[in-house]
Design a protein around this motif. Structure first.
Motif, mmCIF file in Angstrom:
data_model
loop_
_atom_site.group_PDB
_atom_site.id
_atom_site.type_symbol
_atom_site.label_atom_id
_atom_site.label_comp_id
_atom_site.label_asym_id
_atom_site.label_seq_id
_atom_site.Cartn_x
_atom_site.Cartn_y
_atom_site.Cartn_z
ATOM 1 N N GLU A 284 0.826 -1.202 0.000
ATOM 2 C CA GLU A 284 0.000 0.000 0.000
ATOM 3 C C GLU A 284 0.865 1.259 0.000
ATOM 4 O O GLU A 284 0.621 2.198 -0.757
ATOM 5 C CB GLU A 284 -0.940 0.021 1.214
ATOM 6 C CG GLU A 284 -1.983 -1.063 1.215
ATOM 7 C CD GLU A 284 -1.473 -2.390 1.757
ATOM 8 O OE1 GLU A 284 -0.369 -2.409 2.367
ATOM 9 O OE2 GLU A 284 -2.151 -3.406 1.564
ATOM 10 N N LEU A 285 1.892 1.278 0.851
ATOM 11 C CA LEU A 285 2.783 2.430 0.919
ATOM 12 C C LEU A 285 3.576 2.578 -0.371
ATOM 13 O O LEU A 285 3.762 3.683 -0.880
ATOM 14 C CB LEU A 285 3.725 2.285 2.116
ATOM 15 C CG LEU A 285 4.593 3.476 2.495
ATOM 16 C CD1 LEU A 285 3.717 4.673 2.842
ATOM 17 C CD2 LEU A 285 5.479 3.112 3.667
ATOM 18 N N PHE A 286 4.005 1.456 -0.927
ATOM 19 C CA PHE A 286 4.752 1.457 -2.174
ATOM 20 C C PHE A 286 3.904 2.028 -3.311
ATOM 21 O O PHE A 286 4.353 2.905 -4.059
ATOM 22 C CB PHE A 286 5.194 0.029 -2.494
ATOM 23 C CG PHE A 286 6.040 -0.106 -3.722
ATOM 24 C CD1 PHE A 286 7.370 0.273 -3.713
ATOM 25 C CD2 PHE A 286 5.514 -0.622 -4.890
ATOM 26 C CE1 PHE A 286 8.157 0.150 -4.840
ATOM 27 C CE2 PHE A 286 6.289 -0.750 -6.021
ATOM 28 C CZ PHE A 286 7.618 -0.367 -6.001
ATOM 29 N N LEU A 287 2.665 1.563 -3.443
ATOM 30 C CA LEU A 287 1.790 2.049 -4.522
ATOM 31 C C LEU A 287 1.368 3.495 -4.307
ATOM 32 O O LEU A 287 1.242 4.255 -5.269
ATOM 33 C CB LEU A 287 0.568 1.136 -4.648
ATOM 34 C CG LEU A 287 0.858 -0.279 -5.140
ATOM 35 C CD1 LEU A 287 -0.415 -1.110 -5.142
ATOM 36 C CD2 LEU A 287 1.502 -0.269 -6.509
ATOM 37 N N ALA A 288 1.166 3.889 -3.049
ATOM 38 C CA ALA A 288 0.847 5.297 -2.771
ATOM 39 C C ALA A 288 2.016 6.194 -3.166
ATOM 40 O O ALA A 288 1.814 7.269 -3.744
ATOM 41 C CB ALA A 288 0.508 5.479 -1.295
ATOM 42 N N GLY A 289 3.231 5.743 -2.891
ATOM 43 C CA GLY A 289 4.414 6.501 -3.291
ATOM 44 C C GLY A 289 4.532 6.608 -4.793
ATOM 45 O O GLY A 289 4.898 7.662 -5.333
ATOM 46 N N LEU A 290 4.221 5.518 -5.506
ATOM 47 C CA LEU A 290 4.265 5.566 -6.969
ATOM 48 C C LEU A 290 3.223 6.532 -7.520
ATOM 49 O O LEU A 290 3.491 7.267 -8.480
ATOM 50 C CB LEU A 290 4.058 4.173 -7.557
ATOM 51 C CG LEU A 290 5.226 3.205 -7.428
ATOM 52 C CD1 LEU A 290 4.856 1.861 -8.034
ATOM 53 C CD2 LEU A 290 6.476 3.748 -8.080
ATOM 54 N N ALA A 291 2.033 6.537 -6.924
ATOM 55 C CA ALA A 291 0.994 7.468 -7.368
ATOM 56 C C ALA A 291 1.424 8.915 -7.120
ATOM 57 O O ALA A 291 1.253 9.784 -7.987
ATOM 58 C CB ALA A 291 -0.322 7.174 -6.643
ATOM 59 N N LEU A 292 2.008 9.178 -5.965
ATOM 60 C CA LEU A 292 2.492 10.528 -5.670
ATOM 61 C C LEU A 292 3.646 10.918 -6.587
ATOM 62 O O LEU A 292 3.776 12.081 -6.969
ATOM 63 C CB LEU A 292 2.926 10.632 -4.213
ATOM 64 C CG LEU A 292 1.803 10.641 -3.179
ATOM 65 C CD1 LEU A 292 2.381 10.564 -1.777
ATOM 66 C CD2 LEU A 292 0.945 11.872 -3.350
ATOM 67 N N THR A 293 4.475 9.951 -6.949
ATOM 68 C CA THR A 293 5.562 10.219 -7.886
ATOM 69 C C THR A 293 5.003 10.680 -9.227
ATOM 70 O O THR A 293 5.514 11.628 -9.834
ATOM 71 C CB THR A 293 6.440 8.971 -8.079
ATOM 72 O OG1 THR A 293 7.004 8.614 -6.822
ATOM 73 C CG2 THR A 293 7.552 9.220 -9.072
ATOM 74 N N GLY A 294 3.943 10.025 -9.675
ATOM 75 C CA GLY A 294 3.303 10.438 -10.929
ATOM 76 C C GLY A 294 2.765 11.850 -10.855
ATOM 77 O O GLY A 294 2.899 12.631 -11.803
ATOM 78 N N VAL A 295 2.181 12.205 -9.726
ATOM 79 C CA VAL A 295 1.637 13.553 -9.550
ATOM 80 C C VAL A 295 2.763 14.592 -9.573
ATOM 81 O O VAL A 295 2.672 15.617 -10.260
ATOM 82 C CB VAL A 295 0.834 13.647 -8.235
ATOM 83 C CG1 VAL A 295 0.476 15.079 -7.914
ATOM 84 C CG2 VAL A 295 -0.412 12.788 -8.314
ATOM 85 N N VAL A 296 3.837 14.327 -8.841
ATOM 86 C CA VAL A 296 4.943 15.287 -8.769
ATOM 87 C C VAL A 296 5.622 15.426 -10.135
ATOM 88 O O VAL A 296 5.905 16.542 -10.586
ATOM 89 C CB VAL A 296 5.954 14.877 -7.678
ATOM 90 C CG1 VAL A 296 7.221 15.695 -7.764
ATOM 91 C CG2 VAL A 296 5.327 15.032 -6.308
ATOM 92 N N LEU A 297 5.880 14.315 -10.800
ATOM 93 C CA LEU A 297 6.525 14.391 -12.112
ATOM 94 C C LEU A 297 5.626 15.075 -13.140
ATOM 95 O O LEU A 297 6.109 15.827 -13.990
ATOM 96 C CB LEU A 297 6.924 12.998 -12.589
ATOM 97 C CG LEU A 297 8.059 12.339 -11.808
ATOM 98 C CD1 LEU A 297 8.324 10.945 -12.357
ATOM 99 C CD2 LEU A 297 9.302 13.177 -11.841
ATOM 100 N N GLY A 298 4.323 14.842 -13.054
ATOM 101 C CA GLY A 298 3.391 15.536 -13.944
ATOM 102 C C GLY A 298 3.384 17.033 -13.701
ATOM 103 O O GLY A 298 3.378 17.832 -14.643
ATOM 104 N N ALA A 299 3.400 17.430 -12.438
ATOM 105 C CA ALA A 299 3.432 18.857 -12.112
ATOM 106 C C ALA A 299 4.734 19.497 -12.574
ATOM 107 O O ALA A 299 4.736 20.628 -13.080
ATOM 108 C CB ALA A 299 3.250 19.052 -10.609
#
Length: 97
Positions: free
Chosen positions: A63-78
């Motif tokens: 769960e923590l791993f996938l949440a981090g990946l989702a946040l990574t996508g948000v930060v890289l998109g921004a």
């Protein structure tokens, strides 16, 4: 799904490296000029979510791993949107020939 012990150790090493880079980025943020602080903040955010991914892998928490990946996508998109807007601003400021 579970991570093997070898993968957990690899993620633990990555977490330590990411933590070291995060400390360096925070120091750079503190010394940055006012016009450069926004970019440095995004760099710090990128390292923070990388740390979340690495810690999630080290602990074996999917769960923590996938949440981090989702946040990574948000930060890289921004960061990508910010780069495109900066490029448009530079080309708009350039005088026509």
């Amino acid at each position: 799904m579970d991570f093997s012990d070898l993968n957990r150790w690899v993620f633990a090493g990555l977490a330590l490296l990411t933590l070291a880079v995060l400390v360096r980025e925070i120091r750079r943020l503190r010394r940055a000029e006012p016009g450069d602080r926004a970019g440095r903040r995004w760099d710090v955010a990128d390292q923070c979510v990388g740390l979340v991914v690495a810690v999630g892998g080290a602990l074996g928490s999917m769960e923590l791993f996938l949440a981090g990946l989702a946040l990574t996508g948000v930060v890289l998109g921004a960061e990508a949107v910010r780069a495109v807007l900066a490029r448009r601003r530079r080309t708009a400021d350039r005088p026509s020939a």
